[in-house]
Design a protein around this motif. Structure first.
Motif, PDB file in Angstrom:
ATOM      1  N   ASN A  22      -9.593  26.788  12.816  1.00 48.70           N
ATOM      2  CA  ASN A  22      -9.410  25.812  13.665  1.00 48.70           C
ATOM      3  C   ASN A  22      -8.749  26.566  14.970  1.00 48.70           C
ATOM      4  O   ASN A  22      -8.213  27.763  15.061  1.00 48.70           O
ATOM      5  N   VAL A  23      -9.063  25.951  16.156  1.00 44.80           N
ATOM      6  CA  VAL A  23      -8.563  26.428  17.163  1.00 44.80           C
ATOM      7  C   VAL A  23      -7.710  25.384  17.895  1.00 44.80           C
ATOM      8  O   VAL A  23      -8.105  24.352  18.096  1.00 44.80           O
ATOM      9  N   ILE A  24      -6.652  25.669  18.595  1.00 43.67           N
ATOM     10  CA  ILE A  24      -5.763  24.965  19.428  1.00 43.67           C
ATOM     11  C   ILE A  24      -5.923  25.048  20.640  1.00 43.67           C
ATOM     12  O   ILE A  24      -5.589  26.358  21.175  1.00 43.67           O
ATOM     13  N   ALA A  36      -6.561  30.825  18.120  1.00 44.42           N
ATOM     14  CA  ALA A  36      -7.801  30.428  16.924  1.00 44.42           C
ATOM     15  C   ALA A  36      -7.308  31.375  15.518  1.00 44.42           C
ATOM     16  O   ALA A  36      -6.649  32.380  15.673  1.00 44.42           O
ATOM     17  N   GLN A  86       5.654  21.941  18.693  1.00 46.17           N
ATOM     18  CA  GLN A  86       5.370  21.146  19.827  1.00 46.17           C
ATOM     19  C   GLN A  86       6.227  19.838  19.782  1.00 46.17           C
ATOM     20  O   GLN A  86       6.566  19.311  19.135  1.00 46.17           O
ATOM     21  N   TYR A 128       2.986  27.083  14.638  1.00 42.65           N
ATOM     22  CA  TYR A 128       3.344  26.606  16.023  1.00 42.65           C
ATOM     23  C   TYR A 128       4.587  25.390  16.124  1.00 42.65           C
ATOM     24  O   TYR A 128       4.795  24.710  15.192  1.00 42.65           O
ATOM     25  N   PHE A 175      -5.765  29.016  24.504  1.00 41.71           N
ATOM     26  CA  PHE A 175      -6.144  28.714  23.034  1.00 41.71           C
ATOM     27  C   PHE A 175      -5.646  29.899  22.298  1.00 41.71           C
ATOM     28  O   PHE A 175      -5.172  30.928  22.285  1.00 41.71           O
ATOM     29  N   THR A 230     -13.195  24.769  23.109  1.00 39.81           N
ATOM     30  CA  THR A 230     -13.405  24.929  21.860  1.00 39.81           C
ATOM     31  C   THR A 230     -14.803  25.361  21.592  1.00 39.81           C
ATOM     32  O   THR A 230     -15.289  25.956  20.560  1.00 39.81           O
ATOM     33  N   SER A 284      -5.437  19.882  22.116  1.00 36.96           N
ATOM     34  CA  SER A 284      -6.188  19.350  20.856  1.00 36.96           C
ATOM     35  C   SER A 284      -6.597  20.716  20.172  1.00 36.96           C
ATOM     36  O   SER A 284      -6.289  21.781  20.158  1.00 36.96           O
ATOM     37  N   THR A 285      -6.816  20.140  18.608  1.00 34.09           N
ATOM     38  CA  THR A 285      -7.036  21.021  17.593  1.00 34.09           C
ATOM     39  C   THR A 285      -8.634  20.490  17.164  1.00 34.09           C
ATOM     40  O   THR A 285      -8.755  19.666  16.683  1.00 34.09           O
ATOM     41  N   VAL A 300      -0.800  26.836  12.064  1.00 33.15           N
ATOM     42  CA  VAL A 300      -2.387  26.402  12.476  1.00 33.15           C
ATOM     43  C   VAL A 300      -3.334  26.365  11.463  1.00 33.15           C
ATOM     44  O   VAL A 300      -3.512  27.470  10.699  1.00 33.15           O
TER      45      VAL A 300
END
Length: 635
Positions: free
Chosen positions: A296-298, A251, A264, A262, A249, A223, A307-308, A292
């Motif tokens: 933000n970046v996962i 983004a 999960q 996404y 990652f 991140t 984490s996001t 997403v």
């Protein structure tokens, strides 16, 4: 879309959250993740056919063994070729007894793509040519796992030169190529910085080299890496990255221009450019895939932690409306409904164009991406006609003139009539060097259903968008005219494309837009040609000063959309055909676009309202290029 343009690419990522042996035991194959990656890419093949690439990272690999792999192809049907090649290697090793599928450890050791982290990319060649060196994923290699980076994305950056200058300021010697290369080196620089900071920290604490390497892997903060890398990014993007240690990652740009979804659960986290492929491949309900969040970046750590977090300040959301009009596949129910509504919203304009002549009008579409909008138009027409018939029946009943003949005339003979008039033939290769012969070959891409239209009929054909008008001029109108209709009406479900795009679609040359061509002609015909010079001076000043203002909008201000459409009609009508019937081009209104597609407000190619500073620089530079008779992209 009758005019071919290259555009958004497609991404896919599969991160397995269990050991390979789990999938062998539950699903009967250790290649469960590998198969899911292929399916996600296959279900998005509409997003790129100029090249494909895949990458894999294996976790917990012994020193001395490779842990990161890549396969790319730019030949015809690249996705098929990649997976046939890889599966051929797998099956050969199974036949030789090197791999035993029931023992997942043999798969992981001996099959390059027998790993937990898989990434794929489908490419349209918007920049960098069509050779293998421009095909994603890009690699940045190092003997340190935490410094290895594989990167792919669906993006265009508007400020690649600025990014390269920032790399030079850091002491690097970048190779000026694509924006992907610039992004790779930018992220790679801060990945190195993160690694070095952790290395110095743990070495000062007296950790052994083995402990230091393990701690760096555990505490690597992607991140922070993306946050530091993104300070000068300007564009629309979805970026996917794999790190050699097993971290990853995804983004997304802060305006949400480029799409990313996404899914999960406890077995997998998977990403794709579109929602429907995730639903199909993982058998999901409409609500299960998530977007997403823009900006933000996962981050997925090697240990499975996910984490996001935001990595850049948020911007007003301006998701690309062309995704809904054309680019994304229409089997997402929301996109399907929006495309139907785009067609339905054209009902009044279409009826006006044919003088409400229900009996003598045939409705059709230019295959195949406009088909859903055609259904929407037919629905709108039927609703309109239903109201008219109901009113007429009530009046006849009241007057005592209701007869079977009247009912038949109202319902059977004057009901909206849809036909598949145009068919797209097999792709004809136009590799012959002589331009005249290439154009002649291209004119035969479409074919018609002879006899489906009578000389007294109006023929209405729906297209999803008209960019350059080239295919109308050279192919579609010529072949439709053979039916000898009274009038041909071409209906675009998108508004007039007036301004360049720089966030993913390869349409940055103003002079090639038929709406711009028509407006310039109108200016000259009406004695307002001086505006062209005035806008040139304004654009030159804006580019020099870095102003966030679109001066090209002044070109269109003297005219209504209807006046420009009338000029487009004149320009795209072929000059040397025998057909003497009427012809008209109709475009969607901006208001109806927003009503049909309310959540994807990115409309800069229609309105000139760009979401980032780079967009304004690009549109002004595009005008300078046009005025100075320069070729090429404006970014």
């Amino acid at each position: 879309m009758s005019d071919k343009i290259t555009h958004e690419c497609g991404i896919a990522m599969v991160r397995l959250l269990k050991p390979l042996s789990y999938y062998q035991e539950k699903y009967g194959t250790p290649l469960w993740g590998f198969t899911k990656l292929f399916l996600l890419m296959e279900k998005q093949h509409n997003r790129g056919q100029d090249g494909a690439g895949v990458a894999c990272v294996k976790s917990d690999i012994a020193a001395g063994d490779p842990f990161m792999f890549r396969e790319r192809c730019v030949k015809t049907n690249p996705l098929d070729k990649i997976f046939k090649t890889l599966l051929g290697q797998y099956n050969e090793k199974v036949a030789e007894g090197i791999i035993h599928p029931e023992f997942a450890d043999t798969v992981k050791k001996h099959f390059d793509f027998g790993g937990e982290l898989l990434m794929g990319h489908l490419r349209y060649g918007t920049s960098g040519g069509y050779n293998i060196s421009s095909c994603h994923p890009f690699f940045r290699r190092s003997p340190w796992p935490t410094r290895n980076l594989a990167l792919c994305g669906n993006f265009n950056m508007t400020n690649t030169e600025e990014l390269n200058r920032s790399l030079i300021a850091m002491g690097q010697h970048p190779i000026f190529a694509t924006d992907t290369q610039a992004m790779l080196e930018k992220i790679g620089f801060f990945l190195d910085e993160e690694h070095d900071e952790l290395f110095r920290k743990f070495r000062s604490e007296g950790l052994t080299p083995e402990e230091t390497s393990r701690k760096i892997s555990d505490e690597l903060d992607l991140t922070r890496v993306i946050t530091r890398s993104a300070t000068k990014w300007d564009g629309g993007y979805t970026l996917c990255g794999l790190i050699g240690n097993g971290d990853a990652f995804v983004a997304r740009d802060p305006s949400g221009i480029r799409p990313c979804w996404y899914f999960q659960n406890d077995e997998v986290i998977a990403f794709a450019s579109e929602r429907a492929p995730l639903m199909t491949v993982f058998d999901l309900t409409l609500e299960e895939p998530k977007e997403v969040p823009p900006g933000n970046v996962i981050v997925m750590k090697r240990n499975g932690a996910i984490s996001t977090a935001p990595f850049t300040p948020p911007l007003p959301r301006t998701s690309c409306s062309f995704e809904r009009i054309y680019f994304s596949r229409g089997n997402d129910i929301e996109i399907y409904k929006e495309r139907k509504l785009l067609g339905s919203r054209l009902t009044e304009q279409v009826l006006k164009a044919v003088n409400h002549d229900w009996e003598n009008t045939v409705f059709s579409f230019v295959p195949n991406t406009a088909e859903v909008a055609f259904y929407g138009l037919m629905h709108g027409l039927r609703e309109k006609r239903r109201i008219e018939v109901k009113t007429a029946l009530r009046e006849a009943a009241k007057a005592g003139t209701l007869t079977d003949e009247l009912i038949d005339d109202l319902i059977l003979h004057n009901w909206p009539r849809g036909e598949k008039v145009v068919s797209k033939d097999i792709k004809i290769r136009t590799f012959i060097g002589q331009e005249g012969m290439r154009n002649q070959l291209a004119s035969h891409v479409y074919d018609i259903t002879y006899g489906s239209v009578k000389p007294k009929d109006h023929l209405v054909c729906v297209d999803d968008s008209i960019v350059r008008g080239t295919t109308l001029r050279r192919s579609i109108l010529r072949i439709l005219s053979r039916l000898n209709p009274k009038k041909i009406v071409i209906v675009s479900t998108a508004p007039q494309i007036r301004f360049p795009d720089c966030y993913g679609i390869d349409m940055s040359e103003l002079g090639k837009f038929v709406a711009f061509e028509a407006t310039v002609a109108l200016l000259k015909e009406s004695g307002q040609g001086h505006i062209l010079q005035e806008v040139y001076e304004l654009c030159r000043q804006a580019v020099a000063k870095g102003e966030c203002v679109n001066h090209v909008r002044k070109i269109y201000e003297p005219f209504t959309p209807e006046q420009i459409s009338a000029k487009i009609t004149e320009l795209v009508r072929p000059k040397n055909i025998e057909w003497k019937g009427e012809f008209e081009v109709i475009f969607q209104t901006i208001e109806n676009l927003h009503a049909a597609v309310p959540n994807h407000t990115g409309d800069w190619y229609f309105t000139g309202k760009y979401p980032t500073p780079g967009g304004f620089r690009v549109v002004n530079q595009a005008y300078l290029n046009y005025f100075e008779k320069g070729d090429g992209r404006s970014y």
